[in-house]
Write a protein that holds these residues in place. Structure first.
Motif, PDB file in Angstrom:
ATOM      1  N   THR A 414       0.835  -1.205   0.000  1.00 19.50           N
ATOM      2  CA  THR A 414       0.000   0.000   0.000  1.00 19.50           C
ATOM      3  C   THR A 414       0.868   1.254   0.000  1.00 19.50           C
ATOM      4  OG1 THR A 414      -1.735  -1.179   1.194  1.00 19.50           O
ATOM      5  CG2 THR A 414      -1.807   1.230   1.245  1.00 19.50           C
ATOM      6  N   PHE A 415       1.934   1.239   0.792  1.00 16.16           N
ATOM      7  CA  PHE A 415       2.866   2.372   0.836  1.00 16.16           C
ATOM      8  C   PHE A 415       3.447   2.653  -0.544  1.00 16.16           C
ATOM      9  CE2 PHE A 415       7.593   2.656   0.933  1.00 16.16           C
ATOM     10  CZ  PHE A 415       7.681   4.043   1.015  1.00 16.16           C
ATOM     11  N   ILE A 416       3.853   1.614  -1.262  1.00 14.37           N
ATOM     12  CA  ILE A 416       4.437   1.802  -2.588  1.00 14.37           C
ATOM     13  C   ILE A 416       3.410   2.399  -3.546  1.00 14.37           C
ATOM     14  CG2 ILE A 416       5.271   0.547  -4.618  1.00 14.37           C
ATOM     15  CD1 ILE A 416       7.371   1.049  -2.490  1.00 14.37           C
ATOM     16  N   TRP A 417       2.171   1.907  -3.461  1.00 14.57           N
ATOM     17  CA  TRP A 417       1.131   2.419  -4.347  1.00 14.57           C
ATOM     18  C   TRP A 417       0.848   3.899  -4.055  1.00 14.57           C
ATOM     19  CZ3 TRP A 417      -1.133   1.501  -8.764  1.00 14.57           C
ATOM     20  CH2 TRP A 417      -2.357   2.099  -9.056  1.00 14.57           C
ATOM     21  N   VAL A 418       0.720   4.234  -2.785  1.00 10.94           N
ATOM     22  CA  VAL A 418       0.460   5.626  -2.410  1.00 10.94           C
ATOM     23  C   VAL A 418       1.642   6.512  -2.800  1.00 10.94           C
ATOM     24  CG1 VAL A 418      -0.030   7.197  -0.493  1.00 10.94           C
ATOM     25  CG2 VAL A 418      -1.085   4.933  -0.541  1.00 10.94           C
ATOM     26  N   LEU A 419       2.859   6.018  -2.611  1.00 10.19           N
ATOM     27  CA  LEU A 419       4.042   6.792  -2.995  1.00 10.19           C
ATOM     28  C   LEU A 419       4.079   7.024  -4.502  1.00 10.19           C
ATOM     29  CD1 LEU A 419       6.703   8.086  -2.024  1.00 10.19           C
ATOM     30  CD2 LEU A 419       7.818   5.869  -2.442  1.00 10.19           C
ATOM     31  N   LEU A 420       3.745   5.998  -5.271  1.00 10.99           N
ATOM     32  CA  LEU A 420       3.708   6.137  -6.732  1.00 10.99           C
ATOM     33  C   LEU A 420       2.696   7.196  -7.144  1.00 10.99           C
ATOM     34  CD1 LEU A 420       4.504   5.135  -9.585  1.00 10.99           C
ATOM     35  CD2 LEU A 420       2.654   3.453  -9.385  1.00 10.99           C
ATOM     36  N   MET A 421       1.505   7.152  -6.529  1.00  7.54           N
ATOM     37  CA  MET A 421       0.482   8.135  -6.863  1.00  7.54           C
ATOM     38  C   MET A 421       0.896   9.536  -6.408  1.00  7.54           C
ATOM     39  SD  MET A 421      -1.922   6.614  -8.548  1.00  7.54           S
ATOM     40  CE  MET A 421      -0.595   5.663  -9.307  1.00  7.54           C
ATOM     41  N   ALA A 422       1.549   9.635  -5.252  1.00  9.29           N
ATOM     42  CA  ALA A 422       1.962  10.943  -4.743  1.00  9.29           C
ATOM     43  C   ALA A 422       3.018  11.585  -5.634  1.00  9.29           C
ATOM     44  CB  ALA A 422       2.493  10.803  -3.315  1.00  9.29           C
TER      45      ALA A 422
END
Length: 521
Positions: A414-422
């Motif tokens: 989830t962290f990686i996905w949120v970081l990618l979107m951010a």
């Protein structure tokens, strides 16, 4: 099976983790090329006139009904695409709720969060669950059917869950999956003693009877509206097959269902001598039935594979609590190292994009069509730093429990996905959508004029029309403007001298689709 005390984990924190997984990526971008754009085009066609979904799509209507509702409810603050995409989030949330309820019915109250986290941790769900995707409606309906099957011995109410799930699956285009679930319900009493009780039989009668009644009513409605059954029941998936595809779905499950499938294999292996329990027979039976059914699928794809994740997540939840310490630690540290490395790579790419360093990578991003290279975006930096800090704090504070390996894996993904979107949602939106091409058309073609298209595929034509506000039609002979599409290294077709080229271009970094705009001399 051994159990744990999941109640000691903060429930609010787990709910926030689910929200952090669900929300980023659902809003804030235009329809992207591929499945997201394909389903948006179908929805947009539906909204253009008073027509049934079956006339514009081979996919039955449930998803589009819900997407229309979410788009209408959020229209004051969200664009049509963003509002419609919330339907996928709702169906994913529904599936999480019912897979947790199913795990509680099969393995005990402590297993609910284990199943939900295992399902969220499946790598195949990450992208498919954040796009406009009609298969998420089948995904949710299948989770309800599984809950109905698991709770049949508990009484009549579970029969309504089975019948209601089958009805929703019928509306979602999964007639074959609904028949499979009802068949499995009829076969369970032959294997499991708990399904032979009077309460289970009454629930089974209510469930199967309700599903058949709804199916008859739906058939009557389709007949009165003259809607082709092949579209309403999504039968072209099976009737247009040119042969069996038994290896496609087992072939992708290695990465698509990771890490649920190793946990599922461990659960089945550990219970191999006492396998005649609902916790093994029900999800394993559903998984084998689906794999057999999908071997006949004419157009196998990742979207349809979502349903396979449900029984694997249930079995994975059972296997999670019995993992040996070494295997549990291996899963935990593999997740930390894998996603930590990916996070490092993302930050290097951010440095190249926003700071222009390293220069060779920045030049590569420019060549790939990423816009704004070398321009610092303070909000993206601040949000990325906040997300990274939150992940580090989480890793430092997460406590020991049997859920810990899967909790760390899912939180890290989830962290990686949120970081990618951010860090990259805006550049990716520019790269993967047709907004830039539409802006070129809108800048050159007056709003009152139309554009004749030649060799422009349907999805691209409709997305360009949506974004540009211009009317594009292949048969509009009277238009002053002409748009031609060429693919890959295809030569530009010969155009009459009566047309003068005004513009030529493509999406940023796209080498497969190129557009040529002409005006009549």
């Amino acid at each position: 099976m051994p159990r744990c005390c999941a109640a000691t984990l903060p429930q609010l924190g787990l709910l926030l983790l689910c929200a952090a997984w669900l929300v980023p990526g659902l809003v804030g971008h235009s329809p992207w090329k591929g499945g997201d754009g394909e389903h948006f085009v179908r929805l947009w066609l539906l909204l253009q006139g008073d027509v049934a979904p079956q006339t514009v799509s081979a996919t039955p209507p449930l998803y589009y009904w819900v997407a229309t509702a979410t788009a209408w409810l959020t229209s004051p603050i969200l664009s049509l695409a963003d509002g419609a995409r919330l339907a996928s989030g709702l169906f994913i949330a529904l599936a999480l709720f019912f897979v947790a309820r199913t795990a509680r019915a099969l393995y005990g109250a402590e297993a609910g969060w284990a199943a939900a986290l295992t399902l969220l941790g499946c790598m195949g769900l990450l992208v498919r669950g954040h796009e406009l995707n009609a298969a998420t409606a089948q995904f949710a309906a299948a989770s309800i059917m599984l809950y109905g099957l698991a709770s049949l011995p508990q009484g009549t109410r579970s029969g309504w869950a089975l019948g209601g799930g089958a009805a929703l699956m019928l509306l979602a285009g999964g007639a074959a999956e609904a028949v499979l679930a009802l068949t499995l319900a009829l076969l369970l009493p032959l294997v499991l003693e708990t399904y032979r009780s009077p309460a289970a039989r009454r629930a089974l009668v209510w469930g199967v009877g309700g599903a058949l009644l709804f199916g008859a009513v739906w058939l009557w409605f389709l007949a009165t509206q003259h809607i082709p059954l092949i579209h309403a029941f999504n039968l072209q998936r099976w009737l247009e097959s040119d042969g069996l595809h038994p290896g496609y779905y087992p072939g992708i499950l290695g990465w698509y269902a990771w890490p649920a499938w190793p946990l599922a294999v461990w659960a089945v292996y550990r219970e191999r001598r006492q396998w005649r329990t609902p916790g093994i027979v029900l999800p394993a039976g559903m998984l084998l039935g689906l794999l057999t059914l999908y071997a006949f699928d004419a157009r196998p794809g990742e979207e349809q594979g979502l349903v396979l994740l449900l029984p694997l997540a249930l079995l994975g939840a059972a296997g999670l609590f019995t993992l040996k310490r070494g295997a549990a630690n291996a899963l935990l540290w593999f997740g930390v190292m894998l996603f930590g490395f990916i996070a490092l790579v993302l930050w290097v790419y951010w440095s190249a994009h926003d700071l222009g360093s390293p220069p060779r990578l920045a030049a590569r991003l420019t060549k790939l069509g990423m816009t704004g290279v070398g321009e610092l975006r303070p909000w993206a930096l601040a949000l990325g730093l906040a997300v990274t800090l939150a992940w580090i704090v989480f890793l430092a504070r997460v406590g020991r429990s049997p859920l810990r390996p899967m909790l760390v894996w899912t939180a890290s993904m989830t962290f990686i996905w949120v970081l990618l979107m951010a860090l990259f949602q805006a550049p990716l939106d520019r790269r993967l959508s047709y907004v830039s091409v539409s802006e070129e058309l809108a800048a050159r073609v007056p709003a009152a004029e139309c554009i004749q298209t030649y060799q422009v595929r349907s999805q691209q034509r409709l997305l360009l029309a949506y974004h540009s506000g211009r009317r594009l039609a292949p048969a509009a002979r009277g238009c002053r403007w002409l748009l031609v599409e060429t693919r890959s290294r295809e030569r530009e077709p010969h155009i009459s001298a009566a047309w003068i080229k005004q513009w030529e271009g493509a999406r940023p970094g796209d080498r497969s689709d190129r557009f040529h705009l002409y005006v009549r001399h």
